[in-house]
Design an enzyme around this catalytic site. Structure first.
Site, PDB file in Angstrom:
ATOM      1  N   THR A  45       0.819  -1.217   0.000  1.00 29.85           N
ATOM      2  CA  THR A  45       0.000   0.000   0.000  1.00 29.85           C
ATOM      3  C   THR A  45       0.848   1.260   0.000  1.00 29.85           C
ATOM      4  O   THR A  45       0.432   2.293  -0.519  1.00 29.85           O
ATOM      5  CB  THR A  45      -0.929  -0.009   1.231  1.00 29.85           C
ATOM      6  N   TYR A  59      -8.278   0.597  -3.413  1.00 26.76           N
ATOM      7  CA  TYR A  59      -7.169   1.132  -4.220  1.00 26.76           C
ATOM      8  C   TYR A  59      -6.362  -0.054  -4.714  1.00 26.76           C
ATOM      9  O   TYR A  59      -6.603  -1.194  -4.334  1.00 26.76           O
ATOM     10  CB  TYR A  59      -6.285   2.054  -3.366  1.00 26.76           C
ATOM     11  N   SER A  92       1.901  -7.809  -0.677  1.00 25.43           N
ATOM     12  CA  SER A  92       2.742  -8.734   0.087  1.00 25.43           C
ATOM     13  C   SER A  92       2.090 -10.081   0.375  1.00 25.43           C
ATOM     14  O   SER A  92       2.782 -11.035   0.728  1.00 25.43           O
ATOM     15  CB  SER A  92       3.215  -8.075   1.382  1.00 25.43           C
ATOM     16  N   THR A 125       1.676  -4.326   4.169  1.00 28.56           N
ATOM     17  CA  THR A 125       1.498  -4.587   5.601  1.00 28.56           C
ATOM     18  C   THR A 125       1.078  -6.035   5.893  1.00 28.56           C
ATOM     19  O   THR A 125       1.268  -6.514   7.010  1.00 28.56           O
ATOM     20  CB  THR A 125       0.431  -3.639   6.208  1.00 28.56           C
ATOM     21  N   ASP A 126       0.489  -6.717   4.904  1.00 28.13           N
ATOM     22  CA  ASP A 126      -0.084  -8.039   5.190  1.00 28.13           C
ATOM     23  C   ASP A 126       0.940  -9.051   5.714  1.00 28.13           C
ATOM     24  O   ASP A 126       0.645  -9.809   6.638  1.00 28.13           O
ATOM     25  CB  ASP A 126      -0.767  -8.612   3.941  1.00 28.13           C
ATOM     26  N   LYS A 198       0.366  -7.456  12.551  1.00 29.74           N
ATOM     27  CA  LYS A 198      -0.770  -6.647  12.102  1.00 29.74           C
ATOM     28  C   LYS A 198      -2.007  -7.157  12.836  1.00 29.74           C
ATOM     29  O   LYS A 198      -2.437  -8.291  12.647  1.00 29.74           O
ATOM     30  CB  LYS A 198      -0.948  -6.801  10.590  1.00 29.74           C
ATOM     31  N   GLU A 319      -1.639 -28.323  28.253  1.00 31.74           N
ATOM     32  CA  GLU A 319      -2.638 -28.685  27.225  1.00 31.74           C
ATOM     33  C   GLU A 319      -2.342 -30.046  26.582  1.00 31.74           C
ATOM     34  O   GLU A 319      -3.229 -30.861  26.410  1.00 31.74           O
ATOM     35  CB  GLU A 319      -2.755 -27.638  26.111  1.00 31.74           C
TER      36      GLU A 319
HETATM   37  N1  GLU Z   1      -2.512  -6.492   0.772  1.00 32.62           N
HETATM   38  C1  GLU Z   1      -1.560  -5.535   0.330  1.00 32.62           C
HETATM   39  C2  GLU Z   1      -0.164  -5.850   0.810  1.00 32.62           C
HETATM   40  O1  GLU Z   1       0.046  -6.434   1.826  1.00 32.62           O
HETATM   41  C3  GLU Z   1      -1.900  -4.155   0.728  1.00 32.62           C
HETATM   42  C4  GLU Z   1      -1.992  -3.977   2.217  1.00 32.62           C
HETATM   43  C5  GLU Z   1      -0.995  -2.983   2.747  1.00 32.62           C
HETATM   44  O2  GLU Z   1       0.136  -2.863   2.299  1.00 32.62           O
HETATM   45  O3  GLU Z   1      -1.384  -2.288   3.693  1.00 32.62           O
HETATM   46  O4  GLU Z   1       0.774  -5.481   0.141  1.00 32.62           O
END
Ligand code: GLU
Length: 362
Positions: A45, A59, A92, A125-126, A198, A319
């Site tokens: 992103t 986006y 990602s 971020t993923d 995340k 467990e």
């Molecule tokens: N799903 C995409 C990625 O991980 C966009 C999410 C992001 O970067 O915040 O690249």
């Protein structure tokens, strides 16, 4: 001394003081040139673009090239000599083990260059938490390695990418950031790549470490609060320069009514380890115990993790009797991080007791 003499004395003294101050500024600048930071871009992103400024969630990720991202933050030039390199342009979630290896090898090569002081990686971020942990385990350098990302594309109102990139370069350029392991910088915080995750999927405060951040960046200055106690980078027994391939490891999600279909399929596929993302304290339903035991008999490592988000801490022999079954307790690592560590550990050992030691130490 007459007044006129005193005045001219003071005048000369003032001039001398001015010259001294000027020359020390010059010396300071010459002695401490700006550090060199390389920014490796992989997409996400932070390189995303939407149709309108109101699009914060709709986006396309991985659109904007690194040259444009750097141009948009001219303030970087006051912090470091920054050069950019486009390694990938992907979202990602599409990262593969091969991509991890390509990126890690590039980071390792750059970290050995005397003209590189720090490295920043722009990332989606993923899976940034997985890449950061992988680099934390396998790159042998004390130089700062910082991953940055953003939750909003640069085209959105209140986009967070520019500041996160700026803060990331600030950290990578700082000698105070050396030997702290690989870091993730987002939303003013400096996190350890080992345990940041995340936890929210829609807002700029998406990232949390159960053990808190290492520090913060405020107005271009890093402030530190903690050190990572676990082994990392130069203290690690793993080194990307000696890893040829990453053994296949998959995650099986635990929930009520789960059966053994996924476990059997992963064993058949040839996985070398299965991370069981159990409920609570890595709990395994009674009907899955024989399925996992069978997998273990076939040489597949079984790691008990927990899908509880904030503080999924798994205790050995609680467990389930891990000693008896030769299973591994995933400690505090979330399932996706346990997957990375198991895969890296398996490049060196297939002994489950040794893998357990690695889970405690890293
Ligand atoms: N799903 C995409 C990625 O991980 C966009 C999410 C992001 O970067 O915040 O690249």
């Amino acid at each position: 001394m007459r007044l006129a003499q005193l005045r001219s004395c003071l005048h000369v003294f003032g001039l001398l003081a001015l010259l001294t101050a000027f020359s020390s500024t010059m010396t300071f600048a010459a002695d401490r040139p700006l550090p060199n930071v390389v920014v490796l871009a992989t997409g996400g992103t932070i390189a995303g673009a939407g149709a309108s400024s109101a699009n914060s969630a709709t986006y396309q990720a991985a659109k904007v090239p690194i040259s444009k991202l750097l141009e948009d933050v001219p303030q970087l030039g006051q912090v470091a000599n920054v050069t950019g390199e486009q390694v990938f342009q992907v979202a990602s979630e599409s990262f593969t083990n091969d991509d991890l290896m390509v990126l890690a090898r590039r980071v390792s090569a750059l970290s050995k260059q005397s003209d590189v002081d720090g490295i920043v990686i722009t990332h989606g971020t993923d899976t940034v938490e997985e890449t950061a942990y992988f680099l934390n385990l396998t790159i042998h350098t004390k130089k700062p390695i910082v991953l940055v990302a953003s939750m909003r594309p640069g085209t959105a109102m209140s986009a967070d990418g520019m500041l996160n990139l700026y803060d990331g370069v600030v950290v990578a350029a700082s000698s105070s950031a050396r030997d702290r392991g690989v870091m993730v910088v987002l939303n003013d915080n400096i996190y350890s790549g080992r345990d940041v995750s995340k936890m929210i999927n829609i807002s700029p405060n998406a990232f949390v470490s159960p053990w808190g951040s290492l520090g913060m960046v405020v107005e271009g200055k890093p402030y530190w609060f903690r050190l990572l106690d676990k082994r990392h980078t130069t203290h690690s027994e793993f080194n990307i320069d000696h890893i040829k391939t990453l053994p296949e490891v998959d995650v099986v999600y635990g929930y009520g009514n789960v059966d053994g279909t996924a476990i059997d399929a992963f064993v058949q596929k040839g996985d070398k380890a299965i991370i069981y993302a159990g409920t609570g304290n890595g709990a395994v339903p009674a009907r899955l115990v024989p399925v996992l035991q069978k997998a273990r008999e076939q040489g597949v490592q079984v790691v008990r993790s927990s899908h509880v988000n904030l503080g999924g801490f798994v205790v050995r022999n609680a467990e389930q009797p891990d000693d008896k079954y030769n299973w591994v307790a995933g400690h505090d690592l979330n399932p996706q991080k346990a997957k990375i560590l198991a895969s890296v550990a398996l490049t060196k050992t297939t002994n489950s007791r040794d893998i357990q030691r690695i889970f405690w130490e890293y």
